[in-house]
Design a protein around this motif. Structure first.
Motif, PDB file in Angstrom:
ATOM      1  N   ASP A 107      47.943 -19.821   1.718  1.00  5.99           N
ATOM      2  CA  ASP A 107      48.109 -19.485   0.306  1.00  5.99           C
ATOM      3  C   ASP A 107      47.433 -18.143   0.011  1.00  5.99           C
ATOM      4  N   ILE A 108      48.146 -17.267  -0.680  1.00  3.76           N
ATOM      5  CA  ILE A 108      47.568 -15.986  -1.089  1.00  3.76           C
ATOM      6  C   ILE A 108      46.290 -16.211  -1.901  1.00  3.76           C
ATOM      7  N   SER A 109      46.284 -17.266  -2.707  1.00  2.00           N
ATOM      8  CA  SER A 109      45.129 -17.538  -3.571  1.00  2.00           C
ATOM      9  C   SER A 109      43.860 -17.807  -2.775  1.00  2.00           C
ATOM     10  N   ASN A 110      44.000 -18.174  -1.500  1.00  2.00           N
ATOM     11  CA  ASN A 110      42.832 -18.475  -0.666  1.00  2.00           C
ATOM     12  C   ASN A 110      42.293 -17.260   0.084  1.00  2.00           C
ATOM     13  N   ILE A 111      42.914 -16.105  -0.118  1.00  3.45           N
ATOM     14  CA  ILE A 111      42.432 -14.883   0.529  1.00  3.45           C
ATOM     15  C   ILE A 111      41.425 -14.189  -0.385  1.00  3.45           C
ATOM     16  N   LEU A 112      40.263 -13.858   0.158  1.00  3.32           N
ATOM     17  CA  LEU A 112      39.289 -13.058  -0.584  1.00  3.32           C
ATOM     18  C   LEU A 112      39.607 -11.573  -0.430  1.00  3.32           C
ATOM     19  N   PHE A 113      39.581 -11.101   0.817  1.00  4.05           N
ATOM     20  CA  PHE A 113      39.884  -9.696   1.075  1.00  4.05           C
ATOM     21  C   PHE A 113      40.256  -9.509   2.539  1.00  4.05           C
ATOM     22  N   ILE A 114      40.820  -8.342   2.826  1.00  4.29           N
ATOM     23  CA  ILE A 114      41.214  -7.968   4.183  1.00  4.29           C
ATOM     24  C   ILE A 114      40.425  -6.722   4.560  1.00  4.29           C
ATOM     25  N   GLU A 115      39.853  -6.738   5.751  1.00  2.00           N
ATOM     26  CA  GLU A 115      38.991  -5.641   6.191  1.00  2.00           C
ATOM     27  C   GLU A 115      39.518  -5.038   7.489  1.00  2.00           C
ATOM     28  N   ALA A 116      39.585  -3.710   7.542  1.00  2.00           N
ATOM     29  CA  ALA A 116      40.041  -3.018   8.744  1.00  2.00           C
ATOM     30  C   ALA A 116      38.926  -2.952   9.779  1.00  2.00           C
ATOM     31  N   ASP A 117      39.318  -3.090  11.037  1.00  2.00           N
ATOM     32  CA  ASP A 117      38.387  -2.947  12.154  1.00  2.00           C
ATOM     33  C   ASP A 117      39.142  -2.288  13.299  1.00  2.00           C
ATOM     34  N   ARG A 118      39.280  -0.946  13.188  1.00  2.00           N
ATOM     35  CA  ARG A 118      40.035  -0.159  14.156  1.00  2.00           C
ATOM     36  C   ARG A 118      41.478  -0.661  14.240  1.00  2.00           C
ATOM     37  N   ALA A 119      41.882  -1.202  15.384  1.00  2.00           N
ATOM     38  CA  ALA A 119      43.273  -1.634  15.553  1.00  2.00           C
ATOM     39  C   ALA A 119      43.498  -3.064  15.077  1.00  2.00           C
ATOM     40  N   TYR A 120      42.523  -3.640  14.387  1.00  2.00           N
ATOM     41  CA  TYR A 120      42.624  -5.023  13.924  1.00  2.00           C
ATOM     42  C   TYR A 120      42.364  -5.111  12.426  1.00  2.00           C
ATOM     43  N   CYS A 121      42.757  -6.239  11.844  1.00  2.00           N
ATOM     44  CA  CYS A 121      42.404  -6.567  10.472  1.00  2.00           C
ATOM     45  C   CYS A 121      41.811  -7.967  10.440  1.00  2.00           C
ATOM     46  N   HIS A 122      40.700  -8.115   9.710  1.00  2.00           N
ATOM     47  CA  HIS A 122      40.075  -9.415   9.516  1.00  2.00           C
ATOM     48  C   HIS A 122      40.394  -9.887   8.103  1.00  2.00           C
ATOM     49  N   ILE A 123      40.879 -11.103   7.986  1.00  2.00           N
ATOM     50  CA  ILE A 123      41.242 -11.672   6.687  1.00  2.00           C
ATOM     51  C   ILE A 123      40.211 -12.742   6.334  1.00  2.00           C
ATOM     52  N   TYR A 124      39.447 -12.482   5.288  1.00  2.00           N
ATOM     53  CA  TYR A 124      38.386 -13.397   4.861  1.00  2.00           C
ATOM     54  C   TYR A 124      38.947 -14.365   3.820  1.00  2.00           C
ATOM     55  N   MET A 125      38.741 -15.665   4.074  1.00  2.00           N
ATOM     56  CA  MET A 125      39.297 -16.708   3.224  1.00  2.00           C
ATOM     57  C   MET A 125      38.216 -17.320   2.332  1.00  2.00           C
ATOM     58  N   THR A 126      38.648 -17.971   1.263  1.00  2.00           N
ATOM     59  CA  THR A 126      37.700 -18.572   0.317  1.00  2.00           C
ATOM     60  C   THR A 126      36.904 -19.715   0.929  1.00  2.00           C
ATOM     61  N   VAL A 151      41.819  -6.197  -1.404  1.00  2.00           N
ATOM     62  CA  VAL A 151      41.211  -7.386  -2.008  1.00  2.00           C
ATOM     63  C   VAL A 151      42.253  -8.192  -2.769  1.00  2.00           C
ATOM     64  N   ASN A 152      41.971  -9.485  -2.887  1.00  2.00           N
ATOM     65  CA  ASN A 152      42.750 -10.340  -3.779  1.00  2.00           C
ATOM     66  C   ASN A 152      42.113 -10.211  -5.153  1.00  2.00           C
ATOM     67  N   ILE A 153      42.771  -9.510  -6.037  1.00  2.00           N
ATOM     68  CA  ILE A 153      42.184  -9.164  -7.322  1.00  2.00           C
ATOM     69  C   ILE A 153      41.842 -10.399  -8.148  1.00  2.00           C
ATOM     70  N   ASP A 154      42.543 -11.513  -7.920  1.00  2.00           N
ATOM     71  CA  ASP A 154      42.266 -12.749  -8.655  1.00  2.00           C
ATOM     72  C   ASP A 154      40.953 -13.398  -8.230  1.00  2.00           C
ATOM     73  N   ASN A 155      40.436 -13.003  -7.064  1.00  2.00           N
ATOM     74  CA  ASN A 155      39.204 -13.615  -6.566  1.00  2.00           C
ATOM     75  C   ASN A 155      37.977 -12.725  -6.758  1.00  2.00           C
ATOM     76  N   VAL A 156      38.118 -11.682  -7.570  1.00  2.00           N
ATOM     77  CA  VAL A 156      36.966 -10.837  -7.894  1.00  2.00           C
ATOM     78  C   VAL A 156      36.119 -11.561  -8.940  1.00  2.00           C
ATOM     79  N   ASP A 157      34.861 -11.827  -8.596  1.00  2.00           N
ATOM     80  CA  ASP A 157      33.958 -12.548  -9.502  1.00  2.00           C
ATOM     81  C   ASP A 157      33.240 -11.623 -10.475  1.00  2.00           C
ATOM     82  N   ALA A 158      32.957 -10.402 -10.027  1.00  2.00           N
ATOM     83  CA  ALA A 158      32.199  -9.477 -10.870  1.00  2.00           C
ATOM     84  C   ALA A 158      32.416  -8.054 -10.385  1.00  2.00           C
ATOM     85  N   VAL A 159      32.099  -7.110 -11.260  1.00  2.00           N
ATOM     86  CA  VAL A 159      32.195  -5.692 -10.926  1.00  2.00           C
ATOM     87  C   VAL A 159      30.867  -5.037 -11.263  1.00  2.00           C
TER      88      VAL A 159
END
Length: 250
Positions: free
Chosen positions: A161-180, A212-220
């Motif tokens: 579910d898209i809603s369960n994604i916090l953000f995606i982070e680049a790491d050279r030739a890879y991407c790490h997807i952080y989940m809720t 980032v998943n803009i819906d999962n931003v808690d604060a700025v």
């Protein structure tokens, strides 16, 4: 016969001018030489080139590899990468974009000329046999409505579910997807390719290295987005667009 149109994307002005002079002597038409991804995209819109020289390490928010992906999202122009580095990870990222040629600095006038002819030939052959861009057209990640399909180690697409994604982070030739739920999923794809593949209104590019998943931003806090225990910086390049999506937090 019309001259071959060449665009040079190189952030060292002396090198760009020298290349332009050498290529002009071979009869090529230089449409422009620019320093950044944004300027390159504008130049392509004004005058589409026949071939593009692109330095891998250009200045700005996007490096040459990310720039190549953005260009290929518009049209599959033949791209010749320029570089004086030999880092294997960078070279793998570059080759994954399926360039028409690769030229190591420094180079001679004849090498420039041969690289153009080779790139045009390779590009024509690729189109003749129907080879598509390996990254843009062969996705490891696909968005369908509110679901993200990711390929696992067994070449099986799994649904998240898209809603369960916090953000995606680049790491050279890879991407790490952080989940809720605290898990981290890793995909063998760079950020440039990932940003092209995923197309969902909640997944917003905020930095060269982050989506980032803009819906999962808690604060700025200033130019920092807080998502649970994580903090993600918003770069100046993306700031205006990002904050359009955050009126309740301002």
């Amino acid at each position: 016969m019309a001259s071959v149109k060449v665009l040079i994307i190189e952030d060292e002005e002396l090198i760009a001018e020298d290349m332009a002079n050498k290529l002009t002597k071979f009869g090529y038409e230089i449409t422009d030489y620019v320093e950044t991804c944004a300027d390159a995209l504008e130049s392509i819109k004004r005058t589409p080139p026949d071939v593009i020289f692109l330095d891998i390490m250009i200045a700005g928010e996007y490096d040459g590899i990310d720039t190549a992906l953005k260009i290929k999202a518009i049209e599959d122009f033949p791209i010749i990468f320029l570089s004086n580095i030999s880092d294997s990870n960078t070279l793998q990222r570059a080759l994954a974009t399926n360039p028409a040629n690769y030229l190591k600095k420094p180079f001679t006038p004849d090498q420039l000329h041969i690289s153009v002819q080779t790139a045009l030939f390779n590009h024509a052959e690729k189109r003749k046999i129907g080879i598509n861009d390996a990254i843009v057209e062969n996705p490891e990640a696909l968005v369908r409505k509110d679901k993200l399909f990711l390929k696992d180690a067994n070449d099986t697409y799994r649904k998240y579910d898209i809603s369960n994604i916090l953000f995606i982070e680049a790491d050279r030739a890879y991407c790490h997807i952080y989940m809720t739920d605290g898990t981290k999923l890793t995909q063998s794809v760079n950020m440039g390719a990932m940003s092209v593949k995923i197309n969902h209104p909640n997944l917003i590019r905020v930095h060269r290295s982050h989506i980032v998943n803009i819906d999962n931003v808690d604060a700025v806090k200033g130019n920092v987005l807080i998502l649970g225990k994580y903090e993600v910086i918003v770069s100046e390049t993306f700031k205006e667009e990002v904050f359009k999506h955050l009126p309740p937090l301002l």
